[in-house]
Design a protein around this motif. Sequence first.
Motif, PDB file in Angstrom:
ATOM      1  N   PHE A   1       3.571   3.335 -61.158  1.00 39.52           N
ATOM      2  CA  PHE A   1       2.349   2.869 -60.508  1.00 39.52           C
ATOM      3  C   PHE A   1       1.131   3.321 -61.305  1.00 39.52           C
ATOM      4  O   PHE A   1       1.046   4.464 -61.747  1.00 39.52           O
ATOM      5  CB  PHE A   1       2.245   3.403 -59.074  1.00 39.52           C
ATOM      6  N   ASP A   2       0.162   2.441 -61.454  1.00 38.85           N
ATOM      7  CA  ASP A   2      -1.088   2.777 -62.127  1.00 38.85           C
ATOM      8  C   ASP A   2      -2.062   3.488 -61.199  1.00 38.85           C
ATOM      9  O   ASP A   2      -2.915   4.242 -61.642  1.00 38.85           O
ATOM     10  CB  ASP A   2      -1.777   1.512 -62.661  1.00 38.85           C
ATOM     11  N   HIS A   3      -1.961   3.224 -59.914  1.00 35.81           N
ATOM     12  CA  HIS A   3      -2.877   3.809 -58.926  1.00 35.81           C
ATOM     13  C   HIS A   3      -2.064   4.387 -57.777  1.00 35.81           C
ATOM     14  O   HIS A   3      -1.166   3.720 -57.257  1.00 35.81           O
ATOM     15  CB  HIS A   3      -3.840   2.737 -58.389  1.00 35.81           C
ATOM     16  N   ILE A   4      -2.390   5.593 -57.391  1.00 33.98           N
ATOM     17  CA  ILE A   4      -1.710   6.209 -56.244  1.00 33.98           C
ATOM     18  C   ILE A   4      -2.717   6.933 -55.362  1.00 33.98           C
ATOM     19  O   ILE A   4      -3.725   7.446 -55.831  1.00 33.98           O
ATOM     20  CB  ILE A   4      -0.613   7.208 -56.673  1.00 33.98           C
ATOM     21  N   GLU A   5      -2.444   6.932 -54.089  1.00 29.73           N
ATOM     22  CA  GLU A   5      -3.132   7.769 -53.117  1.00 29.73           C
ATOM     23  C   GLU A   5      -2.036   8.261 -52.177  1.00 29.73           C
ATOM     24  O   GLU A   5      -1.236   7.481 -51.685  1.00 29.73           O
ATOM     25  CB  GLU A   5      -4.206   6.984 -52.370  1.00 29.73           C
ATOM     26  N   ILE A   6      -2.003   9.543 -51.948  1.00 32.78           N
ATOM     27  CA  ILE A   6      -0.870  10.159 -51.276  1.00 32.78           C
ATOM     28  C   ILE A   6      -1.277  10.821 -49.964  1.00 32.78           C
ATOM     29  O   ILE A   6      -2.315  11.482 -49.887  1.00 32.78           O
ATOM     30  CB  ILE A   6      -0.237  11.236 -52.188  1.00 32.78           C
ATOM     31  N   ALA A   7      -0.425  10.660 -48.961  1.00 33.60           N
ATOM     32  CA  ALA A   7      -0.500  11.430 -47.722  1.00 33.60           C
ATOM     33  C   ALA A   7       0.869  12.079 -47.563  1.00 33.60           C
ATOM     34  O   ALA A   7       1.833  11.412 -47.202  1.00 33.60           O
ATOM     35  CB  ALA A   7      -0.824  10.539 -46.532  1.00 33.60           C
ATOM     36  N   THR A   8       0.970  13.348 -47.888  1.00 30.97           N
ATOM     37  CA  THR A   8       2.252  14.037 -47.816  1.00 30.97           C
ATOM     38  C   THR A   8       2.427  14.712 -46.457  1.00 30.97           C
ATOM     39  O   THR A   8       1.463  14.968 -45.756  1.00 30.97           O
ATOM     40  CB  THR A   8       2.354  15.110 -48.920  1.00 30.97           C
ATOM     41  N   ASP A   9       3.645  14.991 -46.111  1.00 27.04           N
ATOM     42  CA  ASP A   9       4.031  15.678 -44.884  1.00 27.04           C
ATOM     43  C   ASP A   9       3.908  14.745 -43.675  1.00 27.04           C
ATOM     44  O   ASP A   9       4.027  13.541 -43.823  1.00 27.04           O
ATOM     45  CB  ASP A   9       3.274  16.977 -44.685  1.00 27.04           C
ATOM     46  N   HIS A  10       3.663  15.287 -42.487  1.00 22.45           N
ATOM     47  CA  HIS A  10       3.767  14.495 -41.267  1.00 22.45           C
ATOM     48  C   HIS A  10       2.703  14.914 -40.254  1.00 22.45           C
ATOM     49  O   HIS A  10       2.358  16.088 -40.143  1.00 22.45           O
ATOM     50  CB  HIS A  10       5.162  14.708 -40.671  1.00 22.45           C
TER      51      HIS A  10
ATOM     52  N   ARG B   1      -0.123  17.675 -40.215  1.00 19.37           N
ATOM     53  CA  ARG B   1       0.173  18.526 -41.376  1.00 19.37           C
ATOM     54  C   ARG B   1       0.098  17.725 -42.673  1.00 19.37           C
ATOM     55  O   ARG B   1       0.440  18.221 -43.732  1.00 19.37           O
ATOM     56  CB  ARG B   1       1.553  19.147 -41.220  1.00 19.37           C
ATOM     57  N   ASN B   2      -0.340  16.481 -42.567  1.00 22.80           N
ATOM     58  CA  ASN B   2      -0.522  15.655 -43.760  1.00 22.80           C
ATOM     59  C   ASN B   2      -1.484  16.322 -44.715  1.00 22.80           C
ATOM     60  O   ASN B   2      -2.399  17.023 -44.299  1.00 22.80           O
ATOM     61  CB  ASN B   2      -1.087  14.279 -43.382  1.00 22.80           C
ATOM     62  N   SER B   3      -1.290  16.066 -45.992  1.00 21.55           N
ATOM     63  CA  SER B   3      -2.183  16.686 -46.970  1.00 21.55           C
ATOM     64  C   SER B   3      -2.417  15.737 -48.144  1.00 21.55           C
ATOM     65  O   SER B   3      -2.214  14.549 -48.035  1.00 21.55           O
ATOM     66  CB  SER B   3      -1.600  18.023 -47.447  1.00 21.55           C
ATOM     67  N   ASP B   4      -2.840  16.274 -49.232  1.00 21.64           N
ATOM     68  CA  ASP B   4      -3.151  15.601 -50.484  1.00 21.64           C
ATOM     69  C   ASP B   4      -4.363  14.690 -50.340  1.00 21.64           C
ATOM     70  O   ASP B   4      -5.367  15.109 -49.798  1.00 21.64           O
ATOM     71  CB  ASP B   4      -1.929  14.879 -51.051  1.00 21.64           C
ATOM     72  N   ASP B   5      -4.309  13.444 -50.823  1.00 22.52           N
ATOM     73  CA  ASP B   5      -5.487  12.575 -50.805  1.00 22.52           C
ATOM     74  C   ASP B   5      -6.010  12.378 -49.383  1.00 22.52           C
ATOM     75  O   ASP B   5      -7.221  12.375 -49.152  1.00 22.52           O
ATOM     76  CB  ASP B   5      -5.168  11.207 -51.417  1.00 22.52           C
ATOM     77  N   TYR B   6      -5.100  12.223 -48.445  1.00 23.52           N
ATOM     78  CA  TYR B   6      -5.515  12.055 -47.049  1.00 23.52           C
ATOM     79  C   TYR B   6      -6.315  13.262 -46.571  1.00 23.52           C
ATOM     80  O   TYR B   6      -7.375  13.129 -45.967  1.00 23.52           O
ATOM     81  CB  TYR B   6      -4.307  11.833 -46.136  1.00 23.52           C
ATOM     82  N   LEU B   7      -5.810  14.463 -46.836  1.00 24.80           N
ATOM     83  CA  LEU B   7      -6.484  15.671 -46.363  1.00 24.80           C
ATOM     84  C   LEU B   7      -7.865  15.811 -46.992  1.00 24.80           C
ATOM     85  O   LEU B   7      -8.828  16.177 -46.308  1.00 24.80           O
ATOM     86  CB  LEU B   7      -5.636  16.907 -46.645  1.00 24.80           C
TER      87      LEU B   7
END
Length: 95
Positions: A22-31, A34-40
């Motif tokens: 993927f050339d572009h990513i946005e991530i929401a990890t966990d549940h 407790r979600n994190s990364d780009d979402y957090l």
Amino acid sequence: MESTTRWDRPLAKRMQGHFYGFDHIEIATDHADRNSDDYLSWAREQRADFDDLVGPRNGLPDKRIDAPKAWRMADPDALYSTNWIADRSAAWLVD
């Protein structure tokens, strides 16, 4: 186990090259809250007090919940990770 809540930059900014093709990513990890990364990062930009709205210590009373690892989240619906995913998906489709 790595704690993604300690990541200081979104995954896309830490990556070199492609992410699984993927050339572009946005991530929401966990549940749930407790979600994190780009979402957090986004949620914290929306509300400076976001960390005070999530987690079991900030959960709202709810007599319907009778499980030790479940709580009613205090963050507003507009900040749920599912709304962030829908908004980011729609933005990507428009671009």
